[in-house]
Every structure is written in C-alpha cells, then in structure tokens.
Design an enzyme around this catalytic site. Structure first.
Site, PDB file in Angstrom:
ATOM      1  N   HIS A   1       1.050  -0.997   0.031  1.00 23.12           N
ATOM      2  CA  HIS A   1      -0.118   0.047   0.011  1.00 23.12           C
ATOM      3  C   HIS A   1       0.958   1.232  -0.067  1.00 23.12           C
ATOM      4  O   HIS A   1       1.957   0.992   0.467  1.00 23.12           O
ATOM      5  CB  HIS A   1      -0.834   0.093   1.058  1.00 23.12           C
ATOM      6  CG  HIS A   1      -1.801  -1.107   1.440  1.00 23.12           C
ATOM      7  ND1 HIS A   1      -1.423  -2.053   2.172  1.00 23.12           N
ATOM      8  CD2 HIS A   1      -3.060  -1.235   1.151  1.00 23.12           C
ATOM      9  CE1 HIS A   1      -2.343  -3.101   2.124  1.00 23.12           C
ATOM     10  NE2 HIS A   1      -3.264  -2.547   1.703  1.00 23.12           N
TER      11      HIS A   1
ATOM     12  N   ASP B   1       2.170   2.021   3.183  1.00 19.85           N
ATOM     13  CA  ASP B   1       3.066   1.254   3.800  1.00 19.85           C
ATOM     14  C   ASP B   1       4.725   1.554   3.668  1.00 19.85           C
ATOM     15  O   ASP B   1       5.707   1.468   4.422  1.00 19.85           O
ATOM     16  CB  ASP B   1       3.048  -0.290   3.283  1.00 19.85           C
ATOM     17  CG  ASP B   1       1.679  -0.991   3.493  1.00 19.85           C
ATOM     18  OD1 ASP B   1       1.002  -0.765   4.421  1.00 19.85           O
ATOM     19  OD2 ASP B   1       1.299  -1.459   2.504  1.00 19.85           O
TER      20      ASP B   1
END
Length: 440
Positions: free
Chosen positions: A99, A102
């Site tokens: 993501h 992340d």
C-alpha cells in the site's frame, strides 16, 4: 547494514531435513508441470504485515519492533526497504506488494505525503536497479485507515473525500508504474455500510464504478500495461462490503461494463469470511475468466474474523494450486503472503520461520496438484459423471437443437429418470485425494 546477520540464505534441504531455517519442499529451480517452482508460485512479500506489522491488536500494543532501529519516519521508511530486500534475498522471494502508506507514512498534507513517497520509491528504484531480480507484483492505495475515510473512500457520502481518494489512488498508480508493478489492486477497505438507514446504495455503487473507470483510464494513459484486480471481502471493517465475494464483484463489474478491465485477487481468509471455501472462489474466478492473483494466508475456523495467518494447511494449498494450474498458471499475478506472524511470534527469526512455513506449504501443494492432474482419477470421474451431455439428448440441449416442447416429448416417452443417476462418490474421491497427497 545487515538486519539479520544471524540468518543466512535459506536453502532447500529436502523433506527429511529437520533444520527449521531450511526449505523442505520449496526447491526454486525444480521443474513442476513444465515450469520451475519459482515461476509457478511467484511468491511475494507483503510490505504491510512483514515490514510494518508489530503485533498490535485491539487488546494490546505491539510486541515486535518494526522501527528497524530508526526513529525518524523517513529513515524508518528507508530502513524498511533495506530490511525487506534482505528478507527477500535470503528467502529467494522475487516480488513484493505494497500500500502507498506502507512505503511512506502520511504527512501533514497530500502534497507533502506525495513528495515523501517519491523519495522512498526513488530509493527503491535504485535498489531494484542494483538487484533486478526484485520486482513489484502489485501496488494499491491505503484508503481506509485515516479518519477522512470513516464512511468510505470511493463510496463516501462526501464528494470532497471522493476527490481526495482519487488523488491518492492516482499517486499510488504512479508509484506502481514507477516500480514496474504487474498489477494494481482495489480492496474496498471501507467501501460498504453499517446500516441501510443512512445509505444511498445506488449512488455509492455508481461512484465506486466511476472511480474505477477513471483509475483504469488514467493508468492506461501513462503507459500501465498490467492487470487491475478487485479483492473480494465480505466484511471487516464494515458490516457489509460491496466486494462481498467473487460472484458479487462479477455482478458489479458486468453492470458497469468493467468486466474486461478487472480480474480477481483472491484471499483465502476472505473466502472463509464469506462462508465459501478458498477453492470455490478460485473456481468461480477461473470459470468466468477473471482469475488473476492470490493473497496467500489462512484463517482460524474457530474465529470469526480475518486472522491473516501464514498458510500451513496443505490440503487447502493443494486444492488452490490445482485451480491455478487448471487456469494455466499465473500471468501477472502470484502468491502474495498477506499474512502475519502471530502476536507471540515476535522475533526477527519468526519472520523467516513464517515465510518458510508458507512457502513450503504451497510448494507441497503444487507438487500434490501436479500429481492430482497427472494421476487423472479425479478429473476422469468428473468427466464420466457428466458424460450424458456429450451424446443423445444432452448433446442436443447444448447445441440448441431442442425446444421446451421437444424436451417434454422426450421426458414423457422416457418416463422416470432416477435410473440414469449415479453416485457422487464423495468419500471415495476424498480418499483418492488422501492417497495422492500421501504418496509423494
């Protein structure tokens, strides 16, 4: 800096090995069903669980240190990259999934968050140039954890939130393209509802389709040639999510004319939450031509939530890989370990134990699936069970030669048809499955 100095390259030692830091079944260069294991399985590291998941749950704080020895957010983000590439190298994993948040956390504004994300993706590009074996399987945007997304992103009642989500997704697509990603995933983190008393379902679904169409059009305009995936999940964090299961997503795609643009990224634990088997979701995707990629994990059948455990159930991995092989194998997708070590498994070494367990489970599942196909007993039984559709009235029905009136005439002349049925032999087939599994 070496983060795992006490752990060397994980090697294949065979099924008789008792070394916990060795593969028992995953032999990357071994040929199975015409390809190497590495090509058939296409393992990927999940950036969120592996590099950021510290064991925090609703009842307690983290138990594992995932700051990687740093305190500044940007330095932590870079340290994650270095540690991730070391993990992948030592486990012979070629792919990663992410993501946007992340890779780099959210900062004070969207502009600043985008700038900081560019810094990290630039750094990753340099790392990937130095080691071309490391690749991006797919990317996505984390449009579900910030308070702005409390009522959804693409399905938010606020047009401003929709616009913000679109801007974030645009940047995540750009990051995916920059990193050479083979896929881009939509997971409806909060795209659903808690009660219909406050929900305009029709507008929300229309808007979700609008967002996906804009995303596809933009990505293609900047040269993206990979797959788009939707990841079905029935619940969590919302009570009802619009991407409930493969069948629900198929209906959505067909309604909005998106069926040629999207495939499925199927997660084992999400199938469990939908009260389906993992194989059911894979088979439905395969039969409808939308099989794409897999989030490899498993749930706990005694718990009613998404536990994201590393997969160790070989029966499940065998049936999974049977469907993958029947689908012709992965094209742009792969096996992303959307899985986290248990909260009590908090050491750096536990990361390796977890991945070894999952990779071996799928390698053994691949071996079994290949044997199921070459053995032929299960496929032959299914073929014989439906043999009445190849000749006579069955063939006429399929070819469209008969009408309702013709079938009535046939049935009246035929009389009772119970004697044309045969046993489904479920128990025998399950025994055959066990025989194949334990003959390796």
């Amino acid at each position: 800096m070496e983060y795992f100095a006490n752990i060397g390259k994980i090697k294949y030692e065979g099924k008789n090995s008792t070394n916990p830091l060795a593969f028992k079944y995953y032999n990357p260069d071994e040929i199975i069903c015409g390809k190497t294991m590495k090509e058939q399985l296409r393992f990927a590291l999940s950036w969120w669980h592996t590099m950021g998941g510290d064991g925090t749950d609703m009842f307690g704080c983290g138990t594992a240190d995932k700051t990687w020895g740093e305190k500044d957010p940007e330095k932590i983000a870079k340290a994650k990259v270095d540690a991730a590439f070391e993990i992948m190298d030592k486990l012979s994993i070629e792919y990663f999934c992410f993501h946007d948040r992340d890779l780099s956390p959210e900062y004070g504004s969207l502009a600043e968050s985008n700038e900081k994300l560019d810094v990290i993706t630039d750094y990753m590009v340099e790392k990937m140039k130095a080691d071309p074996s490391k690749k991006c399987l797919w990317g996505t945007a984390k449009c579900f954890d910030h308070p702005r997304y409390m009522h959804g992103a693409g399905t938010s009642p606020s047009a401003d939130v929709f616009a913000y989500a679109a801007a974030q997704i645009k940047k995540a697509i750009e990051a995916t393209v920059k990193l050479g990603g083979n896929g881009y995933v939509f997971w409806g983190g909060r795209e659903g509802y808690e009660t219909l008393l406050n929900t305009n379902m029709g507008l929300e679904l229309d808007n979700m389709a609008r967002l996906m169409r804009m995303a596809v059009d933009y990505a293609r305009s900047i040269g993206y040639k990979g797959d788009f995936y939707i990841e079905p999940k029935p619940k969590e964090p919302t009570k009802h999510q619009y991407d409930f299961d493969v069948a629900t997503v198929l209906a959505f795609l067909r309604k909005y004319g998106l069926e040629n643009d999207f495939k499925m990224n199927i997660e084992a634990n999400h199938a469990t939450l939908a009260q389906h088997t993992f194989q059911h979701e894979l088979r439905l995707a395969r039969e409808n031509g939308v099989f794409g990629s897999i989030d490899a994990n498993q749930g706990d059948m005694l718990l009613g939530w998404d536990t994201d455990q590393f997969p160790t159930n070989v029966y499940e991995t065998a049936l999974c890989m049977y469907e993958v092989l029947k689908a012709g194998g992965f094209v742009n997708g792969g096996l992303n370990f959307d899985a986290k070590a248990r909260r009590g498994s908090y050491t750096a070494e536990d990361i390796f134990h977890s991945y070894i367990a999952g990779m071996d489970a799928f390698a053994l599942g691949l071996r079994i699936a290949d044997k199921m196909i070459s053995d032929g007993r299960i496929d032959k039984f299914v073929e014989d069970r439906y043999s009445s559709w190849k000749t006579g009235i069955g063939a006429d029905i399929i070819s469209g030669k008969v009408t309702f009136e013709d079938l009535e005439k046939y049935a009246l002349a035929k009389g009772e048809v119970v004697d044309t049925l045969s046993s489904g032999r479920q128990e025998m087939l399950e025994s055959v499955m066990n025989n194949i599994m334990f003959s390796l």
